[in-house]
Structure formats: C-alpha cells, structure tokens
Design an enzyme around this catalytic site. Structure first.
Site, mmCIF file in Angstrom:
data_model
loop_
_atom_site.group_PDB
_atom_site.id
_atom_site.type_symbol
_atom_site.label_atom_id
_atom_site.label_comp_id
_atom_site.label_asym_id
_atom_site.label_seq_id
_atom_site.Cartn_x
_atom_site.Cartn_y
_atom_site.Cartn_z
ATOM 1 N N ASN A 13 -9.382 -28.096 52.975
ATOM 2 C CA ASN A 13 -9.437 -26.648 52.965
ATOM 3 C C ASN A 13 -9.909 -26.131 51.598
ATOM 4 O O ASN A 13 -10.494 -26.871 50.821
ATOM 5 C CB ASN A 13 -8.103 -26.025 53.390
ATOM 6 C CG ASN A 13 -8.301 -24.805 54.279
ATOM 7 O OD1 ASN A 13 -9.024 -23.885 53.929
ATOM 8 N ND2 ASN A 13 -7.665 -24.804 55.440
ATOM 9 N N ARG A 14 -9.618 -24.870 51.308
ATOM 10 C CA ARG A 14 -10.242 -24.191 50.175
ATOM 11 C C ARG A 14 -9.319 -24.073 48.973
ATOM 12 O O ARG A 14 -8.113 -23.878 49.118
ATOM 13 C CB ARG A 14 -10.715 -22.795 50.603
ATOM 14 C CG ARG A 14 -11.834 -22.837 51.626
ATOM 15 C CD ARG A 14 -12.040 -21.490 52.315
ATOM 16 N NE ARG A 14 -13.179 -21.558 53.231
ATOM 17 C CZ ARG A 14 -13.112 -22.002 54.483
ATOM 18 N NH1 ARG A 14 -11.946 -22.418 54.974
ATOM 19 N NH2 ARG A 14 -14.192 -22.045 55.238
ATOM 20 N N HIS B 199 -12.870 -28.710 50.980
ATOM 21 C CA HIS B 199 -12.755 -30.100 51.433
ATOM 22 C C HIS B 199 -13.139 -31.108 50.348
ATOM 23 O O HIS B 199 -13.783 -32.124 50.616
ATOM 24 C CB HIS B 199 -13.589 -30.326 52.685
ATOM 25 C CG HIS B 199 -13.138 -29.558 53.887
ATOM 26 N ND1 HIS B 199 -11.832 -29.173 54.071
ATOM 27 C CD2 HIS B 199 -13.829 -29.102 54.974
ATOM 28 C CE1 HIS B 199 -11.721 -28.515 55.222
ATOM 29 N NE2 HIS B 199 -12.911 -28.456 55.786
ATOM 30 N N HIS C 119 -11.112 -34.071 60.285
ATOM 31 C CA HIS C 119 -11.894 -32.941 60.786
ATOM 32 C C HIS C 119 -12.538 -33.269 62.138
ATOM 33 O O HIS C 119 -13.702 -32.935 62.381
ATOM 34 C CB HIS C 119 -12.964 -32.545 59.779
ATOM 35 C CG HIS C 119 -13.236 -31.067 59.735
ATOM 36 N ND1 HIS C 119 -13.672 -30.366 60.836
ATOM 37 C CD2 HIS C 119 -13.132 -30.171 58.718
ATOM 38 C CE1 HIS C 119 -13.835 -29.102 60.492
ATOM 39 N NE2 HIS C 119 -13.511 -28.947 59.217
ATOM 40 N N TYR D 180 -13.581 -32.837 65.875
ATOM 41 C CA TYR D 180 -13.875 -31.727 66.773
ATOM 42 C C TYR D 180 -13.604 -32.204 68.201
ATOM 43 O O TYR D 180 -14.240 -33.140 68.676
ATOM 44 C CB TYR D 180 -15.339 -31.312 66.665
ATOM 45 C CG TYR D 180 -15.721 -30.590 65.392
ATOM 46 C CD1 TYR D 180 -16.033 -29.228 65.414
ATOM 47 C CD2 TYR D 180 -15.801 -31.262 64.181
ATOM 48 C CE1 TYR D 180 -16.410 -28.559 64.256
ATOM 49 C CE2 TYR D 180 -16.174 -30.600 63.021
ATOM 50 C CZ TYR D 180 -16.478 -29.248 63.064
ATOM 51 O OH TYR D 180 -16.854 -28.587 61.915
ATOM 52 N N ASP E 146 -10.245 -19.449 62.195
ATOM 53 C CA ASP E 146 -10.402 -20.377 61.072
ATOM 54 C C ASP E 146 -9.245 -20.125 60.128
ATOM 55 O O ASP E 146 -9.424 -19.693 58.994
ATOM 56 C CB ASP E 146 -11.752 -20.176 60.377
ATOM 57 C CG ASP E 146 -12.102 -21.305 59.407
ATOM 58 O OD1 ASP E 146 -11.312 -22.280 59.321
ATOM 59 O OD2 ASP E 146 -13.146 -21.225 58.734
ATOM 60 N N GLN F 266 -4.645 -26.056 60.562
ATOM 61 C CA GLN F 266 -5.804 -25.172 60.555
ATOM 62 C C GLN F 266 -6.450 -25.192 61.933
ATOM 63 O O GLN F 266 -6.902 -26.230 62.421
ATOM 64 C CB GLN F 266 -6.819 -25.634 59.507
ATOM 65 C CG GLN F 266 -8.009 -24.697 59.324
ATOM 66 C CD GLN F 266 -7.723 -23.536 58.386
ATOM 67 O OE1 GLN F 266 -6.649 -23.462 57.776
ATOM 68 N NE2 GLN F 266 -8.671 -22.630 58.257
ATOM 69 N N GLU G 179 -6.429 -29.194 62.491
ATOM 70 C CA GLU G 179 -6.362 -29.952 61.245
ATOM 71 C C GLU G 179 -4.969 -29.813 60.620
ATOM 72 O O GLU G 179 -4.645 -28.792 60.012
ATOM 73 C CB GLU G 179 -7.424 -29.461 60.268
ATOM 74 C CG GLU G 179 -8.840 -29.490 60.820
ATOM 75 C CD GLU G 179 -9.777 -28.616 60.018
ATOM 76 O OE1 GLU G 179 -9.966 -28.876 58.819
ATOM 77 O OE2 GLU G 179 -10.329 -27.646 60.601
#
Length: 327
Positions: free
Chosen positions: A63-64, A89, A158, A160, A228, A263, A292
């Site tokens: 994440n950020r 990330h 991550h 999908y 998100d 997440q 996540e």
C-alpha cells in the site's frame, strides 16, 4: 536472472507460481476446471507489468506511504516515489519486480529474497520469505522477515480473483467482517478518523454484490474510481475475515488472516496497454477483485495505526489462507 515456474498440485487445486515477484500465475480449481486468477498468460508478459502487480508478493511495504517519507528512531527516510507523491507497494524496486530463490518441498513452495540495506530507501537489510502451501482446498500464504536494523514492513499478495474465470466480477457476492474503513484523501492516503460503513456503499457486513453500489456518487468511491480502501477488520488473531461467492460458478472463497486490515480493490485501473492478460486480451477494469490482507496504509506515519516496525534481529510472521468450497 531467468523466470522460473513452480507448480503445486493436489486432488483439488493446481497452482502455478513464478520467481519474478514471487507471483501466483494460475490457480485452477480442478473440480470446476476454472482458473480463478486474472493476470498474464506468459511468464515474459509479467516483465511489462509496472502498475497492476498481478499476483505478486508485495513489500517492503504494501500500500501507500505518504510523500514516500517516514521517520524512525529520529531519522527521516526518503523512499522511492512511484504513485503521484506516494511510495506504493515498496516503490520502483518493490518485491513485485525482484527475482526470488525458490524451493519446492512436497506441498510447499518457499521463495526467498534478500533486500539490501537502503533498497528503495528503506533502512536495514531484510531477509524476506514467502511460503505457498496447498492444504486440501486451501492455498495458505505465510510471510516471514527478519532485519539487521530497525525498519518498517508490510506484506501482502496482489492476486486478482475472478471466480468465474472471466467476465465481470460485479455480480460476485462479497462479505467483509469490518465495521469501519480508513477513508482517504485525493492521494488515497488515510484521513484522521475511521469511517463507519453503516448506511454507505462500503457496508459488506452481509453478502452483497460488489457492483450493487459501486457507481453511487459517494465521495470515497469517486476518489478511488470504485473500491480501493482499507477495511479495519473485526477481531484479533487468526480468523475468518471475508468471503467471496459466485452464483454462476458455484465457487465460494473464504479468507482467513491474522492481519488487522484488508484492502478491497476492484481493479479500477486495469486498463493499461501492457501487459496483455490471459487469452491475449487487453486489460479491462472490474474483471477481478483483490482482497489484500495487510497492516494499514501509511502506518509508518500514523501512531494510531497498528505498529509496522520490525526491530533489529527480530522476525515477523503472518499468515493468510484462501479456502474454496463449491455448490
């Protein structure tokens, strides 16, 4: 280095991984004959994945981190910035873009990477290990790391997911055991106070189609272009935190974790020219969903969030499992 492939298989699941980014490439539920992982078809295509992080192990920090900067033990560290003003990330040298050493033993694949001191701007040499384990109808992911100097870290995967194998996931039913999210500003950095999900499009405390409220004019959905957001999971310790179900395929995926956050990402930005995804197709938004498990975004700058510091000589270990059942 060369991309190498590894396969784990039992009676129920056949899963393929690659050492580039320690990525999950395929996950076939054999009874249904469906590969539920959305991402690249060829190993080489992953090399051009600079934005989606298809199936990758994420670190040093998932994440950020706001402005790519944090202070630890009185020292301010400037990280690689790769998402506007943020470090996302792990930055440009995050684990998704690194080659791992792999070893297969029975039903377990172990992938290891030694992140040198200062890589991406992070302090400490970090020895990171991810284990993928097949156990009956579950894929278990274990993350382990140790450091030779105080540092910060946050790991996730991550992947999908599309339980139909293709098409939109907007009809997938989702449940998340969380009463709050961490709402974000325009940079997707958490604001000061949690937001209760009641009476908002973020309430997945009962099974709800992902797409039912995704286009409502809620300020947080507008910022994210969809979901998100980090959910503050209820409970502590290793517990069930979420479930995903497709009536079309009859597949249910239950998520267990010991992490405090999850997440939810609805693949809002999977519209890049490269790489192509399975079937040789261009990426299409909202054809998959990411769940996540993690610590919280921007934790190094937030004393009110779960601690993300890994102390010198200490080891951190966490576990997440995806368990599949069918109807």
């Amino acid at each position: 280095m060369k991309i190498q492939s590894y396969t784990l298989e039992n009676q129920w699941i056949k899963a393929e991984f690659i050492n580039y980014g320690a990525r999950i490439k395929n996950l076939v539920l054999k009874e249904k004959g469906i590969d539920i992982i959305y991402g690249c078809e060829s190993n080489e295509d992953f090399l051009s994945d600079q934005h989606a992080y298809f199936g990758a192990a994420i670190g040093r920090f998932a994440n950020r981190i706001a402005n790519g900067r944090f202070t630890l033990n009185g020292i301010t560290y400037q990280l690689s910035v790769n998402n506007g003003t943020n470090c996302l990330h792990g930055g440009q040298s995050g684990f998704a873009f690194c080659y791992f050493d792999g070893k297969l033993e029975g039903n377990t694949l172990t992938l290891q990477y030694l992140s040198p001191q200062g890589e991406g701007g992070f302090p400490g040499q970090l020895h990171f290990m991810v284990r993928y384990i097949l156990q009956d109808t579950s894929l278990i992911i274990e993350y382990q790391a140790r450091t030779d100097a105080d540092t910060v870290c946050n790991f996730t995967n991550h992947a999908y997911f599309n339980l139909n194998g293709s098409g939109t996931v907007m009809e997938h039913q989702l449940k998340i055991d969380a009463d709050y999210i961490t709402p974000v500003d325009s940079r997707l950095i958490p604001l000061s106070n949690p937001m209760h999900v009641a009476n908002t499009p973020f309430d997945f405390r009962t099974e709800t189609p992902i797409g039912k409220r995704i286009d409502e004019p809620h300020s947080q959905l507008i910022i994210g272009g969809g979901y998100d957001h980090n959910y503050i999971l209820n409970g502590n310790g290793y517990r069930k935190c979420a479930s995903l179900f497709s009536a079309q395929s009859g597949i249910r995926m239950d998520v267990h974790t010991d992490r405090p956050g999850l997440q939810l990402y609805t693949a809002n930005a999977t519209n890049n020219e490269k790489p192509l995804v399975k079937g040789g197709r261009k990426q299409t938004p909202r054809e998959a969903v990411c769940l996540e498990t993690q610590l919280f975004p921007d934790s190094p700058n937030r004393q009110d969030f779960p601690d993300c510091t890994l102390k010198t000589g200490k080891t951190t270990l966490s576990r997440t499992a995806f368990t599949f059942t069918y109807s």
